[in-house]
Design an enzyme around this catalytic site. Structure first.
Site, PDB file in Angstrom:
ATOM      1  NE  ARG A  66      51.730  20.812  33.072  1.00  0.00           N
ATOM      2  CZ  ARG A  66      50.848  19.820  33.850  1.00  0.00           C
ATOM      3  NH1 ARG A  66      50.547  18.830  33.403  1.00  0.00           N
ATOM      4  NH2 ARG A  66      50.812  20.165  35.015  1.00  0.00           N
ATOM      5  CE  LYS A 113      51.569  15.013  27.343  1.00  0.00           C
ATOM      6  NZ  LYS A 113      51.785  15.638  28.448  1.00  0.00           N
ATOM      7  NE  ARG A 171      46.815   5.318  44.873  1.00  0.00           N
ATOM      8  CZ  ARG A 171      47.883   4.783  45.497  1.00  0.00           C
ATOM      9  NH1 ARG A 171      49.090   5.053  45.012  1.00  0.00           N
ATOM     10  NH2 ARG A 171      47.994   3.798  46.399  1.00  0.00           N
TER      11      ARG A 171
HETATM   12  C1  BTN Z   1      53.623  18.456  28.060  1.00  0.00           C
HETATM   13  O1  BTN Z   1      54.554  18.116  28.920  1.00  0.00           O
HETATM   14  O2  BTN Z   1      52.697  17.966  28.250  1.00  0.00           O
HETATM   15  C2  BTN Z   1      53.745  19.803  27.320  1.00  0.00           C
HETATM   16  C3  BTN Z   1      54.228  19.667  25.870  1.00  0.00           C
HETATM   17  C4  BTN Z   1      54.166  20.821  25.312  1.00  0.00           C
HETATM   18  C5  BTN Z   1      55.247  20.703  23.780  1.00  0.00           C
HETATM   19  C6  BTN Z   1      54.972  21.777  23.041  1.00  0.00           C
HETATM   20  S1  BTN Z   1      55.634  21.568  21.494  1.00  0.00           S
HETATM   21  C7  BTN Z   1      55.657  23.243  20.912  1.00  0.00           C
HETATM   22  C8  BTN Z   1      56.086  24.148  22.133  1.00  0.00           C
HETATM   23  N1  BTN Z   1      57.500  23.891  22.271  1.00  0.00           N
HETATM   24  C9  BTN Z   1      58.011  23.336  23.365  1.00  0.00           C
HETATM   25  O3  BTN Z   1      59.312  23.499  23.501  1.00  0.00           O
HETATM   26  N2  BTN Z   1      56.989  22.812  23.953  1.00  0.00           N
HETATM   27  C10 BTN Z   1      55.826  23.185  23.326  1.00  0.00           C
END
Ligand code: BTN
Length: 339
Positions: free
Chosen positions: A125, A190, A328
């Site tokens: 994201r 994460k 925070r």
């Molecule tokens: C995030 O930033 O939390 C979202 C991550 C999403 C990663 C997945 S892996 C499969 C799919 N292909 C990508 O390029 N991104 C998503």
């Protein structure tokens, strides 16, 4: 070609160079070159004189049949296709390209699934990269058509996060939380991320792409570029699940939940989602734009019936539809951070 060699070595046992060369009908020198490409994937290989080559641990590679056989027949019919790649730039970019070029036409409410053992340009994201080393995690994208328009799809990404959490809990991966809208965390690290993208007509017939990255047994060396605290299933539960079974379970749960969501919206999932809300009642900062120096401060009050975030700010309870939350630091009554 080195992926064919990898399949032969996947059992984690010794294989002589001669046998490998004969099976693949190439020279011993070619095998040696392929071995160095396998090293480049970040996999550990041993070579012992007189015995041959062996992976340091067996690899459980994706397999079309194993995935399908682990999905109950009544749900399996909802899968249009599953495409498996050894290496791809990004499963989401690939699927988006198929949809935009109309090489892929989604059939009714069926799912198209694309998964890869490795991504060379995985996307997270907010323009972040998603580091995707070979063979140990899950990277996949599911595409599904909707004809309800985007406003109905707001809670959708929260439902997907819940589908994954349900499956993981059933697989003894406990103590998970969801950070709105859809980050799956364990002890503030994460475990999985979801990237939702949409193409088509946002007010009518649209195709939603759900990209999921889930850390299973990540080699810390190949994850050294990850810019946020991360964790994998092996660290949480002490064991490594069968990846084909796990993805099958996730797809089955998603099929059920997406159909339920389409029929009744987010509201039926709201309470269960809030049970996993990692930041409920916490003081947070919400940044609604990338690279924003400071965001909106407030206390997380849960989500509304559409899955939007409710924050208690100095203006009262406000509703937010997008952004990135960060907790925070906890403060004591004097307003100081505990030492
Ligand atoms: C995030 O930033 O939390 C979202 C991550 C999403 C990663 C997945 S892996 C499969 C799919 N292909 C990508 O390029 N991104 C998503």
């Amino acid at each position: 070609m080195h992926f064919k060699l990898l399949k032969l070595l996947a059992d984690g046992k010794f294989h002589s160079g001669e046998m490998l060369a004969n099976t693949l009908q190439v020279s011993r020198t070619s095998i040696w070159k392929m071995i160095s490409r396998i090293h480049d994937l970040g996999l550990e290989l041993h070579s012992v004189k007189g015995k041959g080559y062996k992976l340091s641990e067996p690899l459980d590679l994706f397999d079309h049949e194993s995935i399908l056989k682990n999905i109950p027949a009544d749900l399996r019919v909802k899968i249009q296709d599953i495409k498996i790649f050894q290496s791809l730039d990004s499963t989401s970019s690939y699927t988006m390209e198929l949809l935009r070029s109309r090489e892929l036409n989604l059939e009714g409410n069926r799912l198209f699934v694309c998964l890869a053992e490795q991504q060379t340009a995985g996307r997270g994201r907010r323009g972040r990269p998603w580091i995707s080393p070979f063979g140990h995690n899950l990277y996949f994208t599911v595409a599904r058509e909707f004809n309800t328009g985007l406003s109905e799809i707001e809670g959708f990404s929260l439902v997907i996060a819940l589908a994954i959490v349900r499956v993981l809990e059933r697989n003894k991966v406990h103590g998970l939380g969801i950070k709105w809208p859809n980050d799956i965390l364990w002890q503030e690290k994460k475990l999985a991320g979801i990237l939702l993208e949409i193409t088509g007509d946002p007010t009518g017939l649209s195709q939603v792409l759900i990209g999921i990255g889930l850390n299973i047994n990540a080699n810390p060396q190949s994850m050294f570029n990850v810019d946020q605290p991360w964790v994998d299933i092996k660290t949480i539960s002490g064991s490594v699940p069968d990846r084909n079974k796990l993805i099958a379970e996730i797809l089955a749960e998603m099929i059920k939940m997406i159909d339920e969501f389409e029929a009744g919206g987010f509201v039926a999932f709201k309470d269960e989602w809030e049970d996993f809300d990692a930041l409920k009642g916490r003081q947070v900062e919400l940044k609604t734009h990338t690279n924003q120096p400071s965001g909106i401060l407030g206390k997380v009050m849960g989500v509304n019936k559409q899955g939007a975030l409710l924050l208690q700010t100095k203006e009262g309870i406000e509703t937010f539809h997008g952004g990135e939350l960060s907790p925070r630091p906890v403060q004591n009554e004097q307003g100081n951070q505990p030492r």
